[in-house]
Write a protein that holds these residues in place. Structure first.
Motif, PDB file in Angstrom:
ATOM      1  N   VAL A   3       0.825  -1.216   0.000  1.00 47.81           N
ATOM      2  CA  VAL A   3       0.000   0.000   0.000  1.00 47.81           C
ATOM      3  C   VAL A   3       0.860   1.267   0.000  1.00 47.81           C
ATOM      4  N   TYR A   4       2.134   1.116   0.363  1.00 49.38           N
ATOM      5  CA  TYR A   4       3.016   2.282   0.453  1.00 49.38           C
ATOM      6  C   TYR A   4       3.874   2.487  -0.795  1.00 49.38           C
ATOM      7  N   ALA A   5       3.565   1.754  -1.852  1.00 45.91           N
ATOM      8  CA  ALA A   5       4.337   1.920  -3.088  1.00 45.91           C
ATOM      9  C   ALA A   5       4.147   3.335  -3.630  1.00 45.91           C
ATOM     10  N   ALA A   6       5.240   3.955  -4.042  1.00 47.09           N
ATOM     11  CA  ALA A   6       5.187   5.321  -4.562  1.00 47.09           C
ATOM     12  C   ALA A   6       4.188   5.413  -5.709  1.00 47.09           C
ATOM     13  N   GLY A   7       3.390   6.460  -5.692  1.00 50.66           N
ATOM     14  CA  GLY A   7       2.411   6.682  -6.747  1.00 50.66           C
ATOM     15  C   GLY A   7       1.031   6.127  -6.443  1.00 50.66           C
ATOM     16  N   THR A   8       0.929   5.285  -5.427  1.00 47.83           N
ATOM     17  CA  THR A   8      -0.371   4.735  -5.036  1.00 47.83           C
ATOM     18  C   THR A   8      -1.289   5.877  -4.596  1.00 47.83           C
ATOM     19  N   THR A   9      -2.531   5.834  -5.015  1.00 49.17           N
ATOM     20  CA  THR A   9      -3.482   6.878  -4.625  1.00 49.17           C
ATOM     21  C   THR A   9      -4.001   6.625  -3.218  1.00 49.17           C
ATOM     22  N   ALA A  10      -3.887   7.640  -2.382  1.00 48.27           N
ATOM     23  CA  ALA A  10      -4.389   7.550  -1.010  1.00 48.27           C
ATOM     24  C   ALA A  10      -5.423   8.645  -0.787  1.00 48.27           C
ATOM     25  N   ARG A  11      -6.325   8.397   0.147  1.00 49.97           N
ATOM     26  CA  ARG A  11      -7.352   9.386   0.472  1.00 49.97           C
ATOM     27  C   ARG A  11      -7.162   9.892   1.898  1.00 49.97           C
ATOM     28  N   VAL A  12      -7.270  11.194   2.068  1.00 49.99           N
ATOM     29  CA  VAL A  12      -7.192  11.805   3.398  1.00 49.99           C
ATOM     30  C   VAL A  12      -8.512  12.508   3.703  1.00 49.99           C
ATOM     31  N   ASN A  41     -15.815  23.867   8.390  1.00 49.57           N
ATOM     32  CA  ASN A  41     -16.986  23.418   9.158  1.00 49.57           C
ATOM     33  C   ASN A  41     -17.456  22.051   8.667  1.00 49.57           C
ATOM     34  N   GLN A  42     -17.305  21.810   7.385  1.00 48.18           N
ATOM     35  CA  GLN A  42     -17.741  20.511   6.840  1.00 48.18           C
ATOM     36  C   GLN A  42     -16.531  19.616   6.601  1.00 48.18           C
ATOM     37  N   LEU A  43     -16.726  18.344   6.857  1.00 43.30           N
ATOM     38  CA  LEU A  43     -15.690  17.340   6.587  1.00 43.30           C
ATOM     39  C   LEU A  43     -15.234  17.433   5.133  1.00 43.30           C
ATOM     40  N   ARG A  44     -13.924  17.348   4.925  1.00 45.28           N
ATOM     41  CA  ARG A  44     -13.372  17.401   3.572  1.00 45.28           C
ATOM     42  C   ARG A  44     -12.541  16.158   3.286  1.00 45.28           C
ATOM     43  N   THR A  45     -12.351  15.894   2.022  1.00 35.76           N
ATOM     44  CA  THR A  45     -11.526  14.770   1.610  1.00 35.76           C
ATOM     45  C   THR A  45     -10.761  15.141   0.353  1.00 35.76           C
ATOM     46  N   ALA A  46      -9.632  14.477   0.162  1.00 36.10           N
ATOM     47  CA  ALA A  46      -8.836  14.677  -1.047  1.00 36.10           C
ATOM     48  C   ALA A  46      -8.047  13.404  -1.304  1.00 36.10           C
ATOM     49  N   THR A  47      -7.580  13.256  -2.530  1.00 35.61           N
ATOM     50  CA  THR A  47      -6.671  12.151  -2.816  1.00 35.61           C
ATOM     51  C   THR A  47      -5.286  12.714  -3.111  1.00 35.61           C
ATOM     52  N   VAL A  48      -4.299  11.991  -2.637  1.00 37.05           N
ATOM     53  CA  VAL A  48      -2.893  12.384  -2.802  1.00 37.05           C
ATOM     54  C   VAL A  48      -2.073  11.128  -3.098  1.00 37.05           C
TER      55      VAL A  48
END
Ligand code: ARG
Length: 263
Positions: free
Chosen positions: A150-159, A173-180
């Motif tokens: 799961v830690y391979a470089a370039g893998t898409t993760a969500r925060v 105020n509202q929950l946010r999410t992004a992919t990195v």
């Protein structure tokens, strides 16, 4: 926001800034620069991410995030829990908005902080909270100790989080999410030098910056394929080019977390 929360965020920001002391003096955004959105992504809801918990003080003022991994266990960052006592902390589930009053509020009966934790830039930034009452929400799976792909470089993760939408800015105020994308150890070591401990941390972000977690997102999840793989820990500023977010590499601590979850 309580004074305590502000003080804690400031302390954490200072600690993270010290991580790159050589560049800290030039780290501020140029005047007039557009605020860099943390999670630059989009608003979302706890309905979409039911395991996403607010960690709050006794007044239900959010100061960190956490992930529900069993009905009574929440994984968060050690640096969120330093100086906290079970009676002073609440975990709030099912509440998309910081100013909401809905969802489920649980008291905490025990706080486990990794016994070797000192500061986020040294690693071991993991804590497990035991709730006094069970949360009625779907839990998240977390990585096992052998799950290293799961830690391979370039893998898409969500925060995910309610943190500030710019470094030193105000919370969302509202929950946010992004992919990195996951960043390689070599690259992250190049950014952070010896503060990056590859066995205990993993970095995620775009080399050009622009999308990142920020203050108040700490303790929240970094998900890979929907599975909890990291914990928001630290970074130099937020969303700066060349300085990705740093997350606790949960696989390293998986057995320890499981021991807590089963205790
Ligand atoms: N330490 C921050 C907190 O307590 C999280 C910082 C994450 N920083 C970053 N650039 N990704 O909320």
């Amino acid at each position: 926001m309580s004074g305590l929360t502000r003080a804690r965020r400031t302390a954490v920001a200072i600690a993270a800034t010290a991580a790159a002391a050589a560049t800290a003096l030039t780290a501020a955004s140029p005047a007039g620069a557009a605020p860099q959105p943390i999670v630059g992504g989009t608003t979302t809801t706890t309905g979409a991410y039911p395991f996403m918990m607010q960690i709050t003080d006794a007044s239900q003022d959010q100061f960190c995030g956490g992930t529900l991994v069993s009905p009574t266990k929440v994984v968060t960052a050690a640096h969120c829990m330093v100086g906290e006592t079970p009676s002073g902390v609440r975990v709030v589930g099912g509440r998309t908005y910081l100013n909401g009053t809905n969802g489920t509020v649980a008291r905490v009966s025990r706080i486990w902080i990794h016994p070797n934790y000192t500061t986020a830039t040294r690693g071991e930034d993991v804590a497990v909270l035991t709730l006094s009452t069970a949360m009625p929400y779907t839990t998240a799976k977390y990585v096992s100790s052998t799950d290293t792909s799961v830690y391979a470089a370039g893998t898409t993760a969500r925060v995910l989080g309610w943190g500030t939408t710019s470094s030193g800015g105000s919370s969302s105020n509202q929950l946010r999410t992004a992919t990195v994308p996951i960043v390689s150890d070599t690259s992250c070591g190049g950014s952070y030098g010896s503060d990056y401990v590859k066995s205990e941390m993993v970095c995620a972000g775009y080399s050009s910056g622009g999308v990142d977690t920020c203050q108040g997102d700490s303790g929240g999840p970094l998900l890979v394929g929907g599975v909890l793989a990291g914990i928001t820990s630290w970074g130099e500023g937020c969303a700066q080019a060349g300085y990705p977010g740093v997350y606790t590499r949960l696989a390293t601590f998986s057995s320890l977390v499981t021991a807590q979850v089963n205790s």
